[in-house]
Write an enzyme that holds these catalytic residues in place. Structure first.
Site, PDB file in Angstrom:
ATOM      1  N   ASP A   1      -8.753   0.524  -1.858  1.00 44.57           N
ATOM      2  CA  ASP A   1      -9.882  -0.148  -2.513  1.00 44.57           C
ATOM      3  C   ASP A   1     -11.160   0.699  -2.540  1.00 44.57           C
ATOM      4  OD1 ASP A   1      -8.270  -2.388  -2.971  1.00 44.57           O
ATOM      5  OD2 ASP A   1      -8.860  -3.374  -1.108  1.00 44.57           O
TER       6      ASP A   1
ATOM      7  N   HIS B   1      -9.095  -5.689  -8.173  1.00 40.36           N
ATOM      8  CA  HIS B   1      -9.353  -6.227  -6.832  1.00 40.36           C
ATOM      9  C   HIS B   1     -10.332  -7.401  -6.947  1.00 40.36           C
ATOM     10  CE1 HIS B   1      -9.770  -6.162  -2.480  1.00 40.36           C
ATOM     11  NE2 HIS B   1     -11.066  -6.333  -2.676  1.00 40.36           N
TER      12      HIS B   1
ATOM     13  N   ILE C   1       0.863  -1.188   0.000  1.00 33.73           N
ATOM     14  CA  ILE C   1       0.000   0.000   0.000  1.00 33.73           C
ATOM     15  C   ILE C   1       0.896   1.233   0.000  1.00 33.73           C
ATOM     16  CG2 ILE C   1      -1.671   1.312   1.369  1.00 33.73           C
ATOM     17  CD1 ILE C   1      -2.686  -1.463   2.382  1.00 33.73           C
TER      18      ILE C   1
ATOM     19  N   ASN D   1      -5.955  -0.401 -10.500  1.00 31.91           N
ATOM     20  CA  ASN D   1      -5.801  -1.625  -9.707  1.00 31.91           C
ATOM     21  C   ASN D   1      -6.931  -2.593 -10.042  1.00 31.91           C
ATOM     22  OD1 ASN D   1      -4.717  -3.329  -7.649  1.00 31.91           O
ATOM     23  ND2 ASN D   1      -6.334  -2.632  -6.260  1.00 31.91           N
TER      24      ASN D   1
HETATM   25  C1  GRF Z   1      -5.396 -10.896  -8.543  1.00 32.67           C
HETATM   26  O1  GRF Z   1      -6.481 -11.682  -8.155  1.00 32.67           O
HETATM   27  C2  GRF Z   1      -5.610  -9.490  -8.029  1.00 32.67           C
HETATM   28  O2  GRF Z   1      -6.954  -9.128  -7.970  1.00 32.67           O
HETATM   29  C3  GRF Z   1      -5.037  -9.576  -6.651  1.00 32.67           C
HETATM   30  O3  GRF Z   1      -3.903 -10.402  -6.799  1.00 32.67           O
HETATM   31  C4  GRF Z   1      -4.119 -11.316  -7.870  1.00 32.67           C
HETATM   32  C5  GRF Z   1      -2.926 -11.255  -8.781  1.00 32.67           C
HETATM   33  O4  GRF Z   1      -2.727 -12.441  -9.462  1.00 32.67           O
HETATM   34  N1  GRF Z   1      -4.762  -8.260  -6.126  1.00 32.67           N
HETATM   35  P1  GRF Z   1      -1.546 -12.529 -10.528  1.00 32.67           P
HETATM   36  O5  GRF Z   1      -0.239 -12.257  -9.841  1.00 32.67           O
HETATM   37  O6  GRF Z   1      -1.813 -11.530 -11.616  1.00 32.67           O
HETATM   38  O7  GRF Z   1      -1.617 -13.948 -11.057  1.00 32.67           O
END
Ligand code: GRF
Length: 186
Positions: A140, A104, A87, A102
């Site tokens: 978020d 989420h 963060i 981002n």
């Molecule tokens: C995703 O689900 C994202 O929403 C979360 O971390 C995950 C990242 O996965 N913050 P990756 O590293 O892109 O496979």
């Protein structure tokens, strides 16, 4: 031209999908050694590992400043967080406000924070999903750009549900970035 940096900490499947979609990524920054760095190397993208510490020794403001300087020295004007787990302190938004995206793994504003998938399962909701949003100093909580739903199935575990959400993110995130890039102000 918009110069994009992708920030990673994890597997890098979203980074891989972003690259595969044809979006040009100029720089990949990781806050820890992680598989996403290998994906960037294989794609021939410049990478920078700016390792952070954990616990009391972590100086969030200094770390954020280092990242900001790295972004600026590479003339980055869009920052894409793809599984980036640090963060930022608020100072970065004076420079990159409105230009940090981002993804989420929940339908925000539900289930903010680092355990969104676990929280959705614990709450017993039947539908969760993913949200692509603009990052602001409040975690978020920034303006939502797009969302997609994912149904929770009987017997789902945190792992199985997370994988299905990530599969949806890999389609939604690149498309939302492309839409963002073609918006008039960009
Ligand atoms: C995703 O689900 C994202 O929403 C979360 O971390 C995950 C990242 O996965 N913050 P990756 O590293 O892109 O496979």
């Amino acid at each position: 031209m918009t110069k994009i940096a992708v920030l990673v900490s994890r597997q890098g499947s979203n980074l891989e999908a972003i690259i595969a979609s044809g979006i040009e990524v100029s720089l990949v920054i990781a806050d820890r050694d992680c598989p996403a760095l290998k994906i960037a190397h294989q794609a021939g993208i410049t990478t920078k590992l700016l390792e952070r510490s954990f616990g009391r020794s972590f100086k969030r403001k200094e770390y954020t400043q280092k990242i900001t300087l790295l972004l600026q020295s590479n003339q980055i004007n869009l920052v894409v967080m793809a599984g980036f787990l640090t963060i930022f302190s608020p100072e970065i938004f004076a420079v990159y406000g409105g230009r940090i995206l981002n993804t989420h793994p929940s339908l925000l504003p539900a289930f903010k924070g680092n355990h969104a998938v676990r929280q959705a399962l614990a709450a017993g909701v039947k539908i969760t999903g993913c949200t692509v949003h603009i990052t602001t100093p409040v975690v978020d909580s920034g303006p939502i750009l797009d969302q997609e739903s994912v149904r929770i199935l009987p017997g789902d575990t945190e792992e199985s549900l997370e994988e299905r959400i990530k599969a949806v993110e890999r389609i939604l995130y690149p498309q939302t970035i492309k839409n963002f890039l073609t918006e008039p102000q960009n």
